[in-house]
Design an enzyme around this catalytic site. Structure first.
Site, PDB file in Angstrom:
ATOM      1  N   GLU A  18     -22.880  23.887  20.738  1.00  0.00           N
ATOM      2  CA  GLU A  18     -23.566  22.748  20.010  1.00  0.00           C
ATOM      3  C   GLU A  18     -23.765  21.437  20.483  1.00  0.00           C
ATOM      4  O   GLU A  18     -24.317  20.519  19.704  1.00  0.00           O
ATOM      5  CB  GLU A  18     -23.184  22.868  18.472  1.00  0.00           C
ATOM      6  N   TYR A  24     -21.546  10.174  -6.192  1.00  0.00           N
ATOM      7  CA  TYR A  24     -20.845  10.130  -4.808  1.00  0.00           C
ATOM      8  C   TYR A  24     -21.951  10.811  -3.743  1.00  0.00           C
ATOM      9  O   TYR A  24     -21.987  10.815  -2.488  1.00  0.00           O
ATOM     10  CB  TYR A  24     -19.447  10.566  -4.867  1.00  0.00           C
TER      11      TYR A  24
HETATM   12  P1  13P Z   1     -18.891  26.664  18.969  1.00  0.00           P
HETATM   13  O1  13P Z   1     -17.736  27.497  19.194  1.00  0.00           O
HETATM   14  O2  13P Z   1     -19.597  26.959  20.531  1.00  0.00           O
HETATM   15  O3  13P Z   1     -18.478  25.460  18.883  1.00  0.00           O
HETATM   16  O4  13P Z   1     -19.827  27.176  17.955  1.00  0.00           O
HETATM   17  C1  13P Z   1     -19.358  27.368  16.694  1.00  0.00           C
HETATM   18  C2  13P Z   1     -20.662  26.814  15.720  1.00  0.00           C
HETATM   19  O5  13P Z   1     -20.209  26.495  14.563  1.00  0.00           O
HETATM   20  C3  13P Z   1     -22.134  27.546  16.159  1.00  0.00           C
HETATM   21  O6  13P Z   1     -22.823  26.753  15.237  1.00  0.00           O
END
Ligand code: 13P
Length: 212
Positions: free
Chosen positions: A73, A119
Protein backbone atom coordinates in the site's frame (compact mmCIF):
# COMPACT_ATOMS: atom_id res chain seq x y z
CA UNK A 1 12.02 13.48 16.67
CA UNK A 2 15.02 11.68 15.20
CA UNK A 3 14.54 8.97 12.60
CA UNK A 4 15.44 6.36 15.22
CA UNK A 5 12.79 7.72 17.60
CA UNK A 6 10.21 7.63 14.79
CA UNK A 7 11.17 4.01 14.00
CA UNK A 8 10.71 3.08 17.66
CA UNK A 9 7.40 4.93 17.78
CA UNK A 10 6.04 3.00 14.75
CA UNK A 11 6.97 -0.31 16.40
CA UNK A 12 5.38 0.69 19.75
CA UNK A 13 2.16 2.07 18.27
CA UNK A 14 1.75 -0.92 15.93
CA UNK A 15 2.24 -3.34 18.81
CA UNK A 16 -0.28 -1.48 20.94
CA UNK A 17 -2.84 -1.60 18.10
CA UNK A 18 -2.13 -5.32 17.58
CA UNK A 19 -2.51 -6.17 21.29
CA UNK A 20 -5.90 -4.45 21.41
CA UNK A 21 -7.33 -6.11 18.30
CA UNK A 22 -7.13 -3.23 15.83
CA UNK A 23 -4.92 -5.33 13.56
CA UNK A 24 -4.74 -9.08 13.16
CA UNK A 25 -2.59 -11.38 11.06
CA UNK A 26 -0.44 -9.16 8.86
CA UNK A 27 -3.20 -6.68 7.99
CA UNK A 28 -2.68 -2.93 8.10
CA UNK A 29 0.25 -0.62 7.50
CA UNK A 30 1.69 2.52 9.07
CA UNK A 31 3.96 5.18 7.62
CA UNK A 32 5.70 8.32 8.88
CA UNK A 33 6.98 11.12 6.68
CA UNK A 34 10.66 12.07 6.86
CA UNK A 35 12.56 14.96 5.26
CA UNK A 36 13.92 12.54 2.64
CA UNK A 37 10.87 10.31 2.02
CA UNK A 38 8.91 8.08 4.36
CA UNK A 39 9.21 5.04 6.61
CA UNK A 40 6.59 2.31 6.13
CA UNK A 41 5.88 -1.08 7.65
CA UNK A 42 7.14 -4.00 5.54
CA UNK A 43 4.69 -6.08 3.48
CA UNK A 44 3.25 -9.17 5.20
CA UNK A 45 4.57 -8.09 8.60
CA UNK A 46 2.59 -8.45 11.82
CA UNK A 47 1.94 -5.27 13.82
CA UNK A 48 2.80 -7.35 16.89
CA UNK A 49 6.34 -8.22 15.79
CA UNK A 50 7.90 -5.27 13.92
CA UNK A 51 11.60 -4.43 14.28
CA UNK A 52 12.76 -0.79 14.02
CA UNK A 53 15.76 -1.50 11.76
CA UNK A 54 13.70 -3.60 9.31
CA UNK A 55 11.11 -0.88 8.52
CA UNK A 56 11.14 0.09 4.82
CA UNK A 57 12.60 3.44 3.86
CA UNK A 58 11.27 4.95 0.62
CA UNK A 59 12.26 8.19 -1.08
CA UNK A 60 9.50 10.75 -1.85
CA UNK A 61 8.83 9.08 -5.22
CA UNK A 62 8.44 5.68 -3.54
CA UNK A 63 11.78 4.13 -4.53
CA UNK A 64 12.94 1.54 -2.00
CA UNK A 65 16.10 2.77 -0.23
CA UNK A 66 16.52 0.54 2.82
CA UNK A 67 14.93 -2.14 4.99
CA UNK A 68 12.54 -4.95 4.09
CA UNK A 69 10.23 -4.90 1.06
CA UNK A 70 7.61 -2.17 1.69
CA UNK A 71 3.87 -2.59 2.20
CA UNK A 72 2.03 -3.07 -1.07
CA UNK A 73 0.00 0.00 0.00
CA UNK A 74 3.01 2.33 -0.19
CA UNK A 75 1.47 3.93 -3.25
CA UNK A 76 -1.69 4.78 -1.24
CA UNK A 77 0.40 6.32 1.55
CA UNK A 78 2.33 8.38 -1.01
CA UNK A 79 -0.98 9.59 -2.44
CA UNK A 80 -2.04 10.82 1.03
CA UNK A 81 1.25 12.68 1.54
CA UNK A 82 1.03 14.25 -1.90
CA UNK A 83 -2.55 15.43 -1.35
CA UNK A 84 -2.01 16.74 2.20
CA UNK A 85 1.21 18.64 2.71
CA UNK A 86 0.75 18.78 6.51
CA UNK A 87 0.30 15.02 6.87
CA UNK A 88 3.14 13.53 8.91
CA UNK A 89 1.80 10.00 9.37
CA UNK A 90 -0.69 7.61 7.74
CA UNK A 91 -2.45 4.66 9.41
CA UNK A 92 -4.34 2.01 7.43
CA UNK A 93 -6.26 -0.65 9.40
CA UNK A 94 -8.62 -3.54 8.69
CA UNK A 95 -10.18 -2.97 12.13
CA UNK A 96 -13.25 -5.20 12.54
CA UNK A 97 -16.00 -2.62 13.10
CA UNK A 98 -14.81 -0.38 10.27
CA UNK A 99 -14.56 -3.47 8.11
CA UNK A 100 -18.17 -4.46 8.99
CA UNK A 101 -19.47 -0.99 8.07
CA UNK A 102 -17.35 -1.06 4.87
CA UNK A 103 -19.21 -4.24 3.85
CA UNK A 104 -22.73 -2.76 4.33
CA UNK A 105 -24.90 -1.83 1.38
CA UNK A 106 -26.76 1.45 1.04
CA UNK A 107 -24.04 3.69 2.53
CA UNK A 108 -23.88 7.38 1.62
CA UNK A 109 -20.47 7.61 -0.15
CA UNK A 110 -20.12 11.26 0.85
CA UNK A 111 -20.68 10.66 4.56
CA UNK A 112 -20.68 7.10 5.84
CA UNK A 113 -21.09 7.67 9.59
CA UNK A 114 -23.44 10.23 11.18
CA UNK A 115 -22.11 12.73 13.76
CA UNK A 116 -22.99 10.55 16.74
CA UNK A 117 -20.44 11.96 19.21
CA UNK A 118 -18.31 15.11 19.67
CA UNK A 119 -15.06 13.14 19.40
CA UNK A 120 -16.04 11.68 16.04
CA UNK A 121 -16.65 15.24 14.79
CA UNK A 122 -13.39 16.51 16.34
CA UNK A 123 -11.06 13.69 15.25
CA UNK A 124 -12.67 12.62 11.96
CA UNK A 125 -15.50 14.89 10.78
CA UNK A 126 -17.05 13.86 7.46
CA UNK A 127 -16.11 10.32 6.42
CA UNK A 128 -16.39 9.53 2.69
CA UNK A 129 -16.38 6.02 1.18
CA UNK A 130 -13.82 5.05 -1.47
CA UNK A 131 -15.12 2.33 -3.84
CA UNK A 132 -13.54 -1.13 -3.74
CA UNK A 133 -10.14 -1.69 -5.40
CA UNK A 134 -7.78 -4.55 -4.59
CA UNK A 135 -5.10 -3.77 -1.97
CA UNK A 136 -2.11 -2.08 -3.59
CA UNK A 137 -3.98 -1.21 -6.81
CA UNK A 138 -2.65 2.08 -8.28
CA UNK A 139 -6.31 2.97 -8.94
CA UNK A 140 -6.92 2.75 -5.17
CA UNK A 141 -4.08 5.23 -4.65
CA UNK A 142 -5.58 7.56 -7.24
CA UNK A 143 -9.05 7.37 -5.66
CA UNK A 144 -7.64 7.95 -2.15
CA UNK A 145 -5.47 10.82 -3.38
CA UNK A 146 -8.49 12.52 -4.97
CA UNK A 147 -10.55 12.19 -1.78
CA UNK A 148 -7.63 13.25 0.42
CA UNK A 149 -7.72 16.75 -1.06
CA UNK A 150 -10.68 17.54 1.19
CA UNK A 151 -10.52 14.97 3.97
CA UNK A 152 -7.90 13.28 6.12
CA UNK A 153 -9.92 10.11 6.79
CA UNK A 154 -11.88 7.68 4.63
CA UNK A 155 -13.48 4.27 4.64
CA UNK A 156 -12.39 1.86 1.89
CA UNK A 157 -15.24 -0.39 0.69
CA UNK A 158 -14.68 -4.04 1.76
CA UNK A 159 -11.16 -3.12 2.82
CA UNK A 160 -10.91 -0.94 5.94
CA UNK A 161 -10.01 2.62 6.89
CA UNK A 162 -7.19 5.05 6.23
CA UNK A 163 -6.37 8.24 8.15
CA UNK A 164 -3.54 10.74 8.14
CA UNK A 165 -2.62 13.29 10.76
CA UNK A 166 0.14 15.70 11.68
CA UNK A 167 2.06 12.99 13.55
CA UNK A 168 1.76 9.31 14.36
CA UNK A 169 0.24 9.72 17.82
CA UNK A 170 -2.54 11.91 16.39
CA UNK A 171 -3.11 9.52 13.46
CA UNK A 172 -3.47 6.56 15.84
CA UNK A 173 -5.88 8.55 18.04
CA UNK A 174 -7.99 9.38 14.98
CA UNK A 175 -7.94 5.76 13.77
CA UNK A 176 -9.05 4.52 17.20
CA UNK A 177 -11.84 7.10 17.38
CA UNK A 178 -13.02 6.05 13.92
CA UNK A 179 -13.08 2.36 14.88
CA UNK A 180 -15.01 3.18 18.09
CA UNK A 181 -17.55 5.23 16.15
CA UNK A 182 -18.03 2.38 13.65
CA UNK A 183 -18.68 0.07 16.62
CA UNK A 184 -21.16 2.53 18.09
CA UNK A 185 -22.90 2.90 14.72
CA UNK A 186 -23.34 -0.88 14.41
CA UNK A 187 -24.86 -0.89 17.92
CA UNK A 188 -27.42 1.86 17.30
CA UNK A 189 -28.18 1.79 13.60
CA UNK A 190 -31.28 -0.42 13.93
CA UNK A 191 -32.64 1.78 16.73
CA UNK A 192 -34.14 5.28 16.69
CA UNK A 193 -30.80 7.00 17.41
CA UNK A 194 -30.23 10.74 17.45
CA UNK A 195 -27.26 12.65 16.09
CA UNK A 196 -25.62 16.01 16.79
CA UNK A 197 -27.41 18.92 15.17
CA UNK A 198 -25.83 21.13 12.49
CA UNK A 199 -25.21 23.90 15.02
CA UNK A 200 -23.65 21.48 17.54
CA UNK A 201 -21.33 20.19 14.80
CA UNK A 202 -20.52 23.76 13.72
CA UNK A 203 -19.63 24.72 17.31
CA UNK A 204 -17.19 21.79 17.58
CA UNK A 205 -15.64 22.65 14.21
CA UNK A 206 -15.14 26.23 15.34
CA UNK A 207 -13.70 25.43 18.77
CA UNK A 208 -11.63 22.39 17.71
CA UNK A 209 -10.50 23.00 14.13
CA UNK A 210 -8.77 20.11 12.33
CA UNK A 211 -4.99 20.20 12.74
CA UNK A 212 -4.19 19.31 9.11
P1 13P B 1 0.88 -5.22 3.36
O1 13P B 1 1.17 -6.47 4.15
O2 13P B 1 1.50 -5.26 1.99
O3 13P B 1 1.19 -3.98 4.15
O4 13P B 1 -0.68 -5.21 3.11
C1 13P B 1 -1.52 -5.32 4.22
C2 13P B 1 -2.80 -4.59 4.00
O5 13P B 1 -3.35 -4.10 4.95
C3 13P B 1 -3.37 -4.52 2.65
O6 13P B 1 -4.46 -3.68 2.64
Amino acid sequence: MTEQELRNQIVQQARSLFMRGYSSGSAGNISVRLDNGFLITPTNSSFGRLEPERLSLLDPQGRHRDGDKPSKEWVVHRAMYRARSLAGAVVHLHAPNCMAVACLGGLDPESVLPPLTPYFVMRIGRLPLVPYFRPGDPDLAEAVGRRAIDTHAMLLAHHGMIVCERDLAAAVNAAEELEETARLFLMVRDRPYGQLTRSQVAELERLFPKSI
